[in-house]
Enzyme design. Sequence first.
Site, PDB file in Angstrom:
ATOM      1  N   SER A   1     -11.038  14.329  -2.484  1.00 44.54           N
ATOM      2  CA  SER A   1     -12.203  14.178  -1.623  1.00 44.54           C
ATOM      3  C   SER A   1     -11.860  14.578  -0.185  1.00 44.54           C
ATOM      4  O   SER A   1     -12.600  15.331   0.453  1.00 44.54           O
ATOM      5  CB  SER A   1     -12.680  12.728  -1.671  1.00 44.54           C
ATOM      6  OG  SER A   1     -13.576  12.472  -0.623  1.00 44.54           O
TER       7      SER A   1
ATOM      8  N   LYS B   1      -3.822  11.640  27.289  1.00 38.16           N
ATOM      9  CA  LYS B   1      -5.168  11.262  26.855  1.00 38.16           C
ATOM     10  C   LYS B   1      -5.650  10.005  27.562  1.00 38.16           C
ATOM     11  O   LYS B   1      -6.774   9.956  28.085  1.00 38.16           O
ATOM     12  CB  LYS B   1      -5.193  11.037  25.345  1.00 38.16           C
ATOM     13  CG  LYS B   1      -5.184  12.339  24.573  1.00 38.16           C
ATOM     14  CD  LYS B   1      -5.121  12.064  23.095  1.00 38.16           C
ATOM     15  CE  LYS B   1      -5.693  13.207  22.318  1.00 38.16           C
ATOM     16  NZ  LYS B   1      -7.124  13.388  22.462  1.00 38.16           N
TER      17      LYS B   1
ATOM     18  N   ARG C   1       6.894  -9.832   6.512  1.00 32.69           N
ATOM     19  CA  ARG C   1       5.555  -9.520   6.020  1.00 32.69           C
ATOM     20  C   ARG C   1       5.551  -9.562   4.492  1.00 32.69           C
ATOM     21  O   ARG C   1       6.605  -9.647   3.862  1.00 32.69           O
ATOM     22  CB  ARG C   1       5.133  -8.133   6.510  1.00 32.69           C
ATOM     23  CG  ARG C   1       5.981  -7.006   5.962  1.00 32.69           C
ATOM     24  CD  ARG C   1       5.728  -5.684   6.656  1.00 32.69           C
ATOM     25  NE  ARG C   1       4.482  -5.048   6.229  1.00 32.69           N
ATOM     26  CZ  ARG C   1       4.242  -3.730   6.326  1.00 32.69           C
ATOM     27  NH1 ARG C   1       5.175  -2.921   6.830  1.00 32.69           N
ATOM     28  NH2 ARG C   1       3.097  -3.235   5.940  1.00 32.69           N
TER      29      ARG C   1
ATOM     30  N   TYR D   1      -2.331   9.632  12.399  1.00 29.88           N
ATOM     31  CA  TYR D   1      -3.116  10.446  13.332  1.00 29.88           C
ATOM     32  C   TYR D   1      -4.380  10.984  12.693  1.00 29.88           C
ATOM     33  O   TYR D   1      -5.347  11.303  13.384  1.00 29.88           O
ATOM     34  CB  TYR D   1      -2.234  11.540  13.941  1.00 29.88           C
ATOM     35  CG  TYR D   1      -1.213  10.890  14.842  1.00 29.88           C
ATOM     36  CD1 TYR D   1      -1.602  10.423  16.093  1.00 29.88           C
ATOM     37  CD2 TYR D   1       0.077  10.638  14.405  1.00 29.88           C
ATOM     38  CE1 TYR D   1      -0.708   9.741  16.888  1.00 29.88           C
ATOM     39  CE2 TYR D   1       0.974   9.960  15.208  1.00 29.88           C
ATOM     40  CZ  TYR D   1       0.573   9.511  16.453  1.00 29.88           C
ATOM     41  OH  TYR D   1       1.457   8.822  17.231  1.00 29.88           O
TER      42      TYR D   1
ATOM     43  N   TRP E   1       0.827  -1.222   0.000  1.00 29.28           N
ATOM     44  CA  TRP E   1       0.000   0.000   0.000  1.00 29.28           C
ATOM     45  C   TRP E   1       0.851   1.257   0.000  1.00 29.28           C
ATOM     46  O   TRP E   1       0.380   2.338  -0.351  1.00 29.28           O
ATOM     47  CB  TRP E   1      -0.973   0.006   1.187  1.00 29.28           C
ATOM     48  CG  TRP E   1      -0.387   0.521   2.470  1.00 29.28           C
ATOM     49  CD1 TRP E   1       0.375  -0.180   3.352  1.00 29.28           C
ATOM     50  CD2 TRP E   1      -0.517   1.852   3.008  1.00 29.28           C
ATOM     51  NE1 TRP E   1       0.739   0.620   4.409  1.00 29.28           N
ATOM     52  CE2 TRP E   1       0.208   1.875   4.232  1.00 29.28           C
ATOM     53  CE3 TRP E   1      -1.154   3.020   2.593  1.00 29.28           C
ATOM     54  CZ2 TRP E   1       0.297   3.017   5.026  1.00 29.28           C
ATOM     55  CZ3 TRP E   1      -1.053   4.158   3.402  1.00 29.28           C
ATOM     56  CH2 TRP E   1      -0.337   4.151   4.599  1.00 29.28           C
TER      57      TRP E   1
END
Length: 531
Positions: free
Chosen positions: A174, A336, A455, A262, A147
Amino acid sequence: MSAVVDSHGHGHEHHDHHGGYSGIMRWITTTNHKDIGTLYLWFSFIMFMTGGAMAMVIRLELFSPGLQWVDPDFFNQMTTMHGLIMVFGAIMPAFVGFANWLIPMQIGAPDMAFARMNNWSFWILPFAASLLVISFFMPGGAPGVGWTLYAPLTVQMGIGMDLTIFAVHLLGMSSIMGSINIITTILNLRAPGMTLMRMPLFCWTWLITAYLLVAAMPVLAGAVTMTLTDRHFGTTFFNAAGGGDPVLYQHIFWFFGHPEVYIIALPAFGVISQVIPAFSRKPLFGYASMVYATSAIAILSFIVWAHHMYTVGMPVTGQLFFMYATTLIAVPTGVKVFNWVATMWKGALSFETPMLFAIGFLFLFTLGGFTGLVLSLAAVDIQLHDTYYVVAHFHYVMAIGAVFAGFAGVYFWLPKWTGRMYDEALGKWHFWLSTIFINITFFVQHFSGLAGMPRRIPDYPLMFETWNKISSIGAFGFGLSQLLFLYIVLKAIRSGEKAKDKQWEGADSLEWTHLPTPVPYHSFETQPVLK
Ligand code: CU
């Protein structure tokens, strides 16, 4: 799809925006933020199932060592399209769907600032997704390059690569239009009294995410455009023979790629920051520190990109800089997690499906964060680079973190969106099946990764067989469990009980901000309507 009912009976000028069209034309021409939110969410689910089907092919091939089901080239095409479709087709549009539904209502705006551009933002997506799917049927198939679309492999691919590049451009357009819409809506259309520091946290996380998108997406567009000109117009940006450098591609890609993490995570944080207070019957702990932590994470996300590239032969000083900058992100992230736990502390907790998914998020996203911290250490990463440990890490952040936040949000707001309640018992089944199977899928990948399994390969040595069998069984189980989610949502829409005005026992999200006197968003509905 039936017309969406506003659970408060006010109608929200719902039929004003689509000029009398009905049926399919209503959905094509709609400029209503709720309709467009619904379109985004259904599109996201279709992409989630498409990318999920590709994951099933990957796990089927990896069930046993040796080549059985697909040939290696097709396997590579599956890993590439699984990643692209899940990131750009499933997760990002899901949170844009939430943004469309919630932001105008949470800040008391009549609609999004640019209602027609909002329609355009959405309707680009099905064309982009189609290009990705059509690339499979081109000579040479879809590009089997991963990807990340790393040079120089991308230069040698067939025409499917060009379709993918064009799809990435459309997806970027978009996202940028959606972001401009969100920034403008939040900065210009807040109701009187709704100051920035009074906004529900979901709006804050999206405001910051929108700036990240505007800054990061054009960088990705630049990277794939340089790939395109290297392929067809004789440039050598990424070709050493012509004075270029393939490592340049990685720098440009990850300057987009890390903020992208993020872009996915912050809206998920926003959803969690609304769900946890509601089911703790307490305002969010540390609201201002949440806003500052989110901003700090966003700024830091632009100076850590080369932690994806420790193995390219960087100077040690470079490795150290990116290592320290990356570990620094643990500080605002820790703030957080502390705040979410402190919100639950001494709260009147209840554990309906949205809260279960939120707590699942809290545990499992934090686990993915910790393995991220492990991988941020250059000396460790050089051992683990391109192993299944990395795959396990980012699936805990994405496939569990972001997806669980999405489920938490859907169950939480479905009563508001549809006016109907889902089946709570089935929702809990969905949570437990998902949680058990997704951990079976990905936890064992830490072990095969530590043992050295690389991978993006269709085959592996016998020693990795057990972990891969377990992982594949978990994946098939998780895939099947998502059919239950579809059933639950359809059942709620068709025959669910009527939702109460305050479904969550007076702890309704939109009333529970940090404010000492909660401001219900109904009070903003008297605002003038933009025509
Ligand atoms: Cu990163």
